[in-house]
Write an enzyme that holds these catalytic residues in place. Sequence first.
Site, PDB file in Angstrom:
ATOM      1  CB  ILE A   9      -3.755   5.236   2.697  1.00 28.43           C
ATOM      2  CG1 ILE A   9      -2.502   4.483   2.931  1.00 28.43           C
ATOM      3  CG2 ILE A   9      -4.228   5.468   4.175  1.00 28.43           C
ATOM      4  CD1 ILE A   9      -1.213   4.878   3.356  1.00 28.43           C
ATOM      5  CE1 TYR A  28       0.494   1.502   4.193  1.00 29.44           C
ATOM      6  CE2 TYR A  28       0.673  -0.657   4.562  1.00 29.44           C
ATOM      7  CZ  TYR A  28       0.818   0.563   5.208  1.00 29.44           C
ATOM      8  OH  TYR A  28       1.402   0.640   6.176  1.00 29.44           O
ATOM      9  CB  CYS A  29       1.862   3.907  -1.790  1.00 28.45           C
ATOM     10  SG  CYS A  29       1.000   3.831  -3.223  1.00 28.45           S
ATOM     11  CB  THR A  30       0.000   8.499  -0.522  1.00 30.16           C
ATOM     12  OG1 THR A  30       0.963   8.245   0.379  1.00 30.16           O
ATOM     13  CG2 THR A  30      -1.027   9.490  -0.176  1.00 30.16           C
TER      14      THR A  30
END
Length: 477
Positions: free
Chosen positions: A359, A329-331
């Site tokens: 996210i 996952y990332c932003t």
Amino acid sequence: LGNADTCGAFQAFSLFVKAKEVPAASRCPGGGEGVRWRCCRQAFEELPSIHRHVALHHSGDVGRQAGLGAGPAEAAGSPAGSLAPAGSAARPSGHSCSSPEISWTLPDTSHISQDDLTSIILFFLNILFLFAYLCHAVGSQVGEVLLYYCYCEVRDPEKLCAWQKALCQHLHLTGKVRVASEGINGTVGGSKVATSLYIKVMLSQPLFKNILCQEDFKSSAGGAHCFPDLRVGVFREIVPMGIDPKIVSYKETGIHLSPQEFHREVEQYLSQATQGQSDTILLDCRNFYESKIGHFQGCLAPDIRKFSYFPSYVDENLELFKDKRVLMYCTGGIRCERGSAYLRSKAVCREVYQLKGGIHKYLEEFPDGFYRGKLFVFDDRYAICSNEDIISACRYCGVLWDQYKLCSSQHCRQLVLTCPSCCNKGLTACCPVCQEKELKVTSRASGQILKEECECTRRRPRVPIEHVSPRMLDTGK
């Protein structure tokens, strides 16, 4: 806010700005006749610029002086404009093989008033930037910030860049947009009328048709004031991983999971980890200062400073990923596109999955889910929140604190977590070494600003090697 509160806020704001004035007699030695204010080791020549700086970075101080409540960082609220969930597990649904011509169409704004098109903060820029503070303090959403990306084949990046710049200027948007032959990546801020028009035009652009959709735009409360200006440019990559897109392509990405699917996977992972039976790694693809203030429970968060270090991190820790299922996952999802493709190219993992929409989208669906703390964003807000958890601490005293400020040393590029109490003691640099160096830099008569990495940052390993035992991974630590 009542009239008395408003007057008190204006007075406190004015006094704060007044205190930052450079005496007329000392303006020349300090860096030129135009420098009229100094704050946080920065020089300001124009009244709107010091107003903007104070409103964005010192609203808490102004609020305390005025006896008001929360400042912008405390009242920013959760991301605005919840959108529909992002589909089911699948490969990216819009990898185009051909590149349509770029349309130069700009939206007709003749029927829209200037007040609606531009954010109130820009409209009243020359009156007082205190409005930025007041709007945040009462929870008003003056505008919003959009985050999006689109991987597609772009034959003429220069033309797309020129159109994108014209479009943003036409709508009075600020922000950063990266264009490359592999697509576009942007984050822009403005009034809600302007951002809505921007989305509409982007979706009607032939280049992005059937690839980009409404759900690809992540929104949060903000506006044009969240960025210092508009920067649109052509680059080799739309997210800087440091590897030629022809070598590691977004077309080889991992399997996308919707927020609901990812939530279920994390729930299962945490349940199995407590029983010592997990074969999964929950991998945070972001930088250390991002995961420091917010992350998923039980994640592995690499201690890296730039995404361009991520490939080396994978190379140095291949054994860690061997025969594992990886949930990445990332932003907003874009770093996972290339990051998952790189991890898959090593052929060591059983499966590689990624959180579609990042996210940002997850928090729209699960504000009190498995992600705890703040979400770091790359603009003047630094973070947005969806829950009340504070998982980080002040650099100096250790009290719970998660509101970043720039290091007060002009030569440094780092962010620092320093609480109001420590700030009042003058502890405003990212480390004692940097604070010492600051004194030497500020004593230079030329007022030259040095740009270099902080000494404490140079002591951080560029690519950390994880000393994680299988048992630690199984228990989700």
